[in-house]
Design an enzyme around this catalytic site. Structure first.
Site, PDB file in Angstrom:
ATOM      1  N   GLU A   1       6.036   6.360  -9.095  1.00  0.00           N
ATOM      2  CA  GLU A   1       4.660   5.863  -8.959  1.00  0.00           C
ATOM      3  C   GLU A   1       3.730   6.521  -8.010  1.00  0.00           C
ATOM      4  O   GLU A   1       2.624   6.982  -8.513  1.00  0.00           O
ATOM      5  CB  GLU A   1       4.572   4.423  -8.399  1.00  0.00           C
ATOM      6  CG  GLU A   1       5.288   3.644  -9.237  1.00  0.00           C
ATOM      7  CD  GLU A   1       5.436   1.967  -8.845  1.00  0.00           C
ATOM      8  OE1 GLU A   1       4.819   1.761  -7.725  1.00  0.00           O
ATOM      9  OE2 GLU A   1       5.933   1.044  -9.584  1.00  0.00           O
TER      10      GLU A   1
ATOM     11  N   ASN B   1      -5.580   2.684 -13.363  1.00  0.00           N
ATOM     12  CA  ASN B   1      -4.608   1.735 -12.919  1.00  0.00           C
ATOM     13  C   ASN B   1      -3.213   2.346 -12.948  1.00  0.00           C
ATOM     14  O   ASN B   1      -2.861   2.883 -13.838  1.00  0.00           O
ATOM     15  CB  ASN B   1      -4.618   0.365 -13.657  1.00  0.00           C
ATOM     16  CG  ASN B   1      -3.726  -0.643 -13.410  1.00  0.00           C
ATOM     17  OD1 ASN B   1      -3.635  -0.819 -11.925  1.00  0.00           O
ATOM     18  ND2 ASN B   1      -2.916  -1.288 -14.084  1.00  0.00           N
TER      19      ASN B   1
ATOM     20  N   GLY C   1       0.765  -1.237   0.054  1.00  0.00           N
ATOM     21  CA  GLY C   1       0.153  -0.023   0.021  1.00  0.00           C
ATOM     22  C   GLY C   1       0.882   1.222  -0.053  1.00  0.00           C
ATOM     23  O   GLY C   1       0.544   2.345   0.522  1.00  0.00           O
TER      24      GLY C   1
ATOM     25  N   HIS D   1       0.786   1.013 -13.427  1.00  0.00           N
ATOM     26  CA  HIS D   1       1.409  -0.054 -14.080  1.00  0.00           C
ATOM     27  C   HIS D   1       2.920   0.275 -13.821  1.00  0.00           C
ATOM     28  O   HIS D   1       3.097   1.486 -14.313  1.00  0.00           O
ATOM     29  CB  HIS D   1       1.065  -0.576 -15.462  1.00  0.00           C
ATOM     30  CG  HIS D   1       1.567  -1.631 -15.838  1.00  0.00           C
ATOM     31  ND1 HIS D   1       1.155  -2.925 -15.618  1.00  0.00           N
ATOM     32  CD2 HIS D   1       2.729  -1.814 -16.643  1.00  0.00           C
ATOM     33  CE1 HIS D   1       2.024  -3.840 -16.082  1.00  0.00           C
ATOM     34  NE2 HIS D   1       3.045  -3.291 -16.880  1.00  0.00           N
TER      35      HIS D   1
ATOM     36  N   ASP E   1      -4.202  -4.140 -18.738  1.00  0.00           N
ATOM     37  CA  ASP E   1      -3.314  -3.102 -19.303  1.00  0.00           C
ATOM     38  C   ASP E   1      -3.594  -2.507 -20.726  1.00  0.00           C
ATOM     39  O   ASP E   1      -2.652  -2.049 -21.308  1.00  0.00           O
ATOM     40  CB  ASP E   1      -2.042  -3.623 -18.994  1.00  0.00           C
ATOM     41  CG  ASP E   1      -1.555  -3.862 -17.807  1.00  0.00           C
ATOM     42  OD1 ASP E   1      -1.993  -3.394 -16.619  1.00  0.00           O
ATOM     43  OD2 ASP E   1      -0.951  -5.021 -17.492  1.00  0.00           O
TER      44      ASP E   1
ATOM     45  N   ASN F   1       1.500   3.022  -2.404  1.00  0.00           N
ATOM     46  CA  ASN F   1       0.659   4.030  -3.562  1.00  0.00           C
ATOM     47  C   ASN F   1      -0.286   4.555  -2.723  1.00  0.00           C
ATOM     48  O   ASN F   1      -0.746   5.326  -3.142  1.00  0.00           O
ATOM     49  CB  ASN F   1       0.462   3.495  -4.765  1.00  0.00           C
ATOM     50  CG  ASN F   1       1.880   3.430  -5.628  1.00  0.00           C
ATOM     51  OD1 ASN F   1       2.558   4.171  -6.002  1.00  0.00           O
ATOM     52  ND2 ASN F   1       2.277   2.061  -6.064  1.00  0.00           N
TER      53      ASN F   1
ATOM     54  N   LEU G   1      -9.955  -6.704 -13.150  1.00  0.00           N
ATOM     55  CA  LEU G   1     -11.220  -6.669 -13.213  1.00  0.00           C
ATOM     56  C   LEU G   1     -12.049  -7.134 -14.185  1.00  0.00           C
ATOM     57  O   LEU G   1     -11.571  -7.182 -15.612  1.00  0.00           O
ATOM     58  CB  LEU G   1     -11.382  -4.937 -12.938  1.00  0.00           C
ATOM     59  CG  LEU G   1     -10.973  -4.391 -11.765  1.00  0.00           C
ATOM     60  CD1 LEU G   1     -11.414  -2.847 -11.556  1.00  0.00           C
ATOM     61  CD2 LEU G   1     -11.661  -5.242 -10.365  1.00  0.00           C
TER      62      LEU G   1
END
Length: 210
Positions: free
Chosen positions: A197, A125, A16, A127, A168, A18, A111
């Site tokens: 990120e 998202n 966690g 990546h 993606d 991010n 998902l």
């Protein structure tokens, strides 16, 4: 609460860091923050991200295959069945907390189903590579960094993209680049990408909110 803030659910699987970047930004900006994290949803009960949510006073939900299907059914189910069951449970949790947008912050569940329609163009998202390179099923975490190094790439980084039915595959919103240095390992490359990120995920959600 300011009704103009984008009510956001954050999906997690691991440490966690991010999520923490999103929480820190929300707390530092206060009323000026364009989003509000209304829930944190994990596909595993062991995610340290759940502790981060609790510390910040954010409600959380566990939507692991065992939690949503029961142990016997989860053990017997194939990957796609589990993916759909988890996705549907995540959708229910998002709606329970009134989420208007969804951030996948290191969530390993790809998902599927109605959540992609209900939150179309409202799911982003993160990546850990420069898509469209090094994306798709199985490309997560250190697997990505290993593949980048094995391919002899000169740079890597991270991507924020809209989530679509293709893993993606959605529209790219933000990319941050770092050089790949001689002698890099997956760990040393990750250490260079991680701060990017944290910047990118905050920028991505603020972009979505505005």
């Amino acid at each position: 609460m300011d009704n103009k803030k984008l009510k956001t659910a954050v999906l997690v699987s691991g440490g966690g860091t991010n999520l923490q970047a999103l929480i820190d930004y929300q707390q530092s900006q206060g009323a000026e923050c364009p989003y509000e994290i209304v829930c944190v949803i994990s596909d595993t009960k062991k995610a340290f991200a759940l502790e981060r949510a609790a510390k910040a006073g954010i409600p959380s939900a566990i939507c692991s295959p065992f939690a949503v299907m029961g142990e016997a059914a989860a053990k017997a189910a194939d990957r796609d069945t589990k993916r759909l069951a988890v996705s549907n449970a995540m959708l229910a949790a998002c709606q329970k907390y009134g989420a208007e947008a969804v951030v996948e912050a290191g969530c390993l569940t790809v998902l599927a189903g109605d959540i992609l329609k209900v939150y179309e163009n409202k799911i982003i998202n993160l990546h850990p590579a420069l898509l469209p390179k090094f994306g798709g099923v199985g490309m997560w975490g250190h697997h990505v960094h290993e593949a980048v190094l094995a391919a002899g790439e000169k740079e890597s980084g991270c991507t924020i993209h809209l989530v679509s039915a293709e893993c993606d595959g959605g529209k790219i919103l933000i990319q941050k680049k770092v050089p790949v240095k001689p002698g890099d390992t997956p760990d040393s490359l990750y250490e260079r990408i991680a701060p990017k990120e944290h910047e990118a995920i905050v920028e991505g959600l603020c972009l979505l909110a505005k």
